[in-house]
Design a protein around this motif. Sequence first.
Motif, short mmCIF file in Angstrom:
data_model
loop_
_atom_site.label_atom_id
_atom_site.label_comp_id
_atom_site.label_asym_id
_atom_site.label_seq_id
_atom_site.Cartn_x
_atom_site.Cartn_y
_atom_site.Cartn_z
N LEU A 11 67.13 33.47 -20.33
CA LEU A 11 65.66 34.07 -19.96
C LEU A 11 64.85 35.52 -20.69
CD1 LEU A 11 63.36 33.86 -19.03
CD2 LEU A 11 64.01 35.21 -17.41
N ARG A 38 66.87 21.28 -30.78
CA ARG A 38 66.81 21.97 -29.30
C ARG A 38 65.95 20.57 -28.22
NH1 ARG A 38 62.32 26.79 -31.06
NH2 ARG A 38 60.53 24.72 -31.78
N ALA A 40 62.81 20.07 -25.93
CA ALA A 40 62.33 21.02 -24.45
C ALA A 40 61.70 19.55 -23.66
CB ALA A 40 61.22 21.07 -24.84
N PRO A 87 57.40 31.25 -26.03
CA PRO A 87 57.19 30.24 -25.14
C PRO A 87 57.48 29.21 -25.27
CG PRO A 87 55.47 31.90 -24.84
CD PRO A 87 55.99 32.54 -26.07
N THR A 90 61.21 27.51 -25.49
CA THR A 90 61.59 27.36 -24.68
C THR A 90 61.87 25.16 -24.63
OG1 THR A 90 60.40 28.84 -23.18
CG2 THR A 90 61.82 26.74 -21.88
N GLN A 110 71.22 26.81 -21.83
CA GLN A 110 69.41 26.79 -21.43
C GLN A 110 68.59 28.37 -22.62
OE1 GLN A 110 66.66 24.70 -20.15
NE2 GLN A 110 65.71 26.05 -20.99
N THR A 112 65.13 29.74 -22.42
CA THR A 112 63.97 30.03 -21.76
C THR A 112 62.81 31.46 -21.83
OG1 THR A 112 64.05 28.99 -20.06
CG2 THR A 112 62.41 30.50 -19.66
N SER A 114 60.08 33.79 -21.14
CA SER A 114 58.32 34.10 -20.45
C SER A 114 57.17 34.40 -21.45
CB SER A 114 58.35 34.43 -19.19
OG SER A 114 59.55 36.14 -19.82
#
Length: 115
Positions: A11, A38, A40, A87, A90, A110, A112, A114
């Motif tokens: 994150l 990737r 999403a 973002p 992600t 993963q 992520t 923000s």
Amino acid sequence: QVQLVESGGGLVQAGGSLRLSCATSGSIFRLNTMGWYRQAPGKQRELVADITVTGRINYADSVKGRFSISKDYLKNTLFLQMNSLKPEDTAVYYCNARGGVYEYWGQGTQVTVSS
């Protein structure tokens, strides 16, 4: 067989950086291209960047100038340096390796971002 193990996800706040690693083992002589994809939520898996054994590199337009793919041939490890993360970056990031009729995937890591 080829084994791919990703690491480095996590994150991060928008504008931050992460570095993904993909350790390879097994019959790597079969491989001529390695890359990062990737996926999403609710979207198809897409190419982020790849690199051939001759050093040719290809980036998705959405990551050009922000991401950098590289490979340590002595350690058989693939990297993805991700800067200025957004973002929309992600996703689960997958390491991919292919050559001839062979294609292999890692388990995914993963990422992520923000806002």
